[in-house]
Design an enzyme around this catalytic site. Structure first.
Site, PDB file in Angstrom:
ATOM      1  N   THR A  13       0.844  -1.174  -0.075  1.00  0.00           N
ATOM      2  CA  THR A  13       0.019  -0.040   0.110  1.00  0.00           C
ATOM      3  C   THR A  13       0.780   1.328  -0.130  1.00  0.00           C
ATOM      4  O   THR A  13       0.567   2.171  -0.561  1.00  0.00           O
ATOM      5  CB  THR A  13      -0.874   0.015   1.204  1.00  0.00           C
ATOM      6  OG1 THR A  13      -0.345  -0.254   2.495  1.00  0.00           O
ATOM      7  CG2 THR A  13      -1.819  -1.069   1.086  1.00  0.00           C
ATOM      8  N   LYS A 202      20.574  -9.670   6.624  1.00  0.00           N
ATOM      9  CA  LYS A 202      20.754  -8.190   5.805  1.00  0.00           C
ATOM     10  C   LYS A 202      22.241  -8.328   5.658  1.00  0.00           C
ATOM     11  O   LYS A 202      23.050  -7.819   4.573  1.00  0.00           O
ATOM     12  CB  LYS A 202      20.390  -7.066   6.505  1.00  0.00           C
ATOM     13  CG  LYS A 202      18.829  -7.121   6.700  1.00  0.00           C
ATOM     14  CD  LYS A 202      18.467  -6.009   7.592  1.00  0.00           C
ATOM     15  CE  LYS A 202      16.895  -6.093   7.775  1.00  0.00           C
ATOM     16  NZ  LYS A 202      16.363  -4.941   8.760  1.00  0.00           N
TER      17      LYS A 202
END
Length: 408
Positions: A13, A202
């Protein structure tokens, strides 16, 4: 330029909102429409706040993946198995792919980059590391110009928020975790964040780029912040220091050392000043010296912003390829590269039995006793990865996590 969006949660979104509100700017910049033409959702009947996207929704991923008019696929569903399958399928079908999914990138990075290069398409993942902080693209650029010698970073907003709360408000770990969960910083199951697995993924991504060789998650020594208690924070503050969960990568003449673990730092350290959910990545190159990248490590719009920046790189044909394993020589995971001093706390009321005492004596690691009584706190001699790992492994045989702490 048509985009297919897989997933319409927080990141999805956010991407839609940024592209929609900057529609005119994108048209001016690229001379064409930038349109999200289809969106994959789980529940087609769910009422959604963004009303104008209703006619774009589908619950069939292949309506997007097989659509010849879709140029770019953005994967924002999370998870590993389905996300990996959709990314791979999209690349095979000749589409550019963007993802924020660090778990998929860390596990399948080389395969997906090779597949993208083979099909002359982009596979971009800026948002998979450090959220809104631009680090992947700058690191790729610097690797071309520099030999990267070192990476130091704070890469998990949840752990950093918890430690910040414990330090500022003298809270115990469980209290700070509860606040993090209520504010939405931590998941209901916070394991990946507090045990360091999120950071490990990461660091694997950054190290693979930096060293041009495939670095796997299991190559990285990893400990989280679960065992740090209020008593440790108090002792560390009394000594004039603070504590952060740091990810480190060292590279020296085909030897490397990678770690994720809590570190005691000077209060004047740049890393000590990184508060709450912010991230910091420092890279050191042979010519450029040290570069620091700082900003919001998570959040709807910062992460979505990183995704949209990848979209712009595709539009401008500014992505290139990222070579992995270009060098014939192999890297060696050398744990002898690093020796350090450790803070160690044992809670005698529950954990300091004869076996633990004998273990401490046998290892011969004690340098300085700081406190005795309710808790025994001492610092170690300068010891390497192998010795501290063995000590922690043996400690776990005798006492539970809540009754000890080991901090670099």
């Amino acid at each position: 330029m048509n985009i297919g969006l897989l997933g319409f949660g927080t990141v999805g979104t956010g991407v839609y909102e940024i592209i929609y509100k900057r529609k005119r700017i994108f048209r001016t910049l690229v001379g064409d429409e930038l349109s999200i033409s289809k969106i994959l959702i789980k529940d087609i009947n769910k009422d959604r706040s963004i009303k104008e996207c209703k006619n774009k929704l589908t619950d069939n991923p292949y309506f997007i993946l097989d659509d010849p008019d879709i140029d770019i696929v953005i994967e924002a569903i999370g998870g590993i198995k389905e996300a990996y399958e959709y990314i791979k399928y999209a690349l095979i079908k000749g589409k550019h792919v963007i993802t924020a999914n660090k778990a998929v990138v860390a596990r399948h990075m080389k395969e997906l980059i090779d597949l993208a290069n083979k099909n002359k398409r982009a596979f971009l993942y800026e948002a998979s590391v450090a959220g809104g902080v631009p680090i992947v693209k700058p690191l790729k650029q610097q690797v071309t110009l520099n030999d990267i010698k070192e990476i130091n970073s704070i890469l998990n907003g949840t752990s950093n928020f918890i430690l910040s709360k414990m330090i500022k408000e003298n809270l115990d770990f469980s209290q700070a975790l509860d606040i993090a969960q209520k504010l939405g910083y931590a998941e209901a199951d916070p394991t990946d964040d507090i045990d360091g697995y999120d950071v490990r993924r990461k660091l694997a991504i950054l190290s693979t780029i930096a060293f041009k060789r495939e670095i796997k998650e299991e190559d990285i020594y990893c400990r989280g912040i679960r065992t740090i208690k209020a008593v440790d924070i108090k002792a560390i503050k009394e000594l004039g220091y603070t504590v952060k969960l740091l990810a480190k990568a060292l590279f020296n003449e085909n030897n490397y050392y990678l770690s994720v673990e809590p570190n005691i730092l000077s209060k004047d350290s740049f890393y000590a000043k990184v508060e709450d959910a912010n991230n910091l990545v420092s890279i050191i190159g042979n010519d450029i010296g040290e570069l620091k990248f700082y900003g919001a490590g998570a959040g709807k719009l910062p992460t979505a912003n990183a995704v949209v920046s990848d979209v712009l790189d595709i539009i401008y044909n500014n992505y290139g390829s990222c070579g992995i394993n270009q060098e014939e020589d192999k890297l060696c995971n050398n744990t002898d590269l690093v020796k350090d001093i450790y803070y160690i706390r044992i809670s005698p009321k529950y954990g300091l039995n004869e076996k633990v005492l004998n273990l401490i004596k046998e290892e011969k690691i004690v340098d300085k006793i700081i406190k005795t009584g309710e808790n025994i706190i001492f610092t170690s001699k300068d010891i390497d990865y192998v010795k501290i790992s063995r000590f922690i492994s043996n400690i776990k045989n005798f006492i539970n996590d809540e009754f000890y702490a080991v901090i670099r």
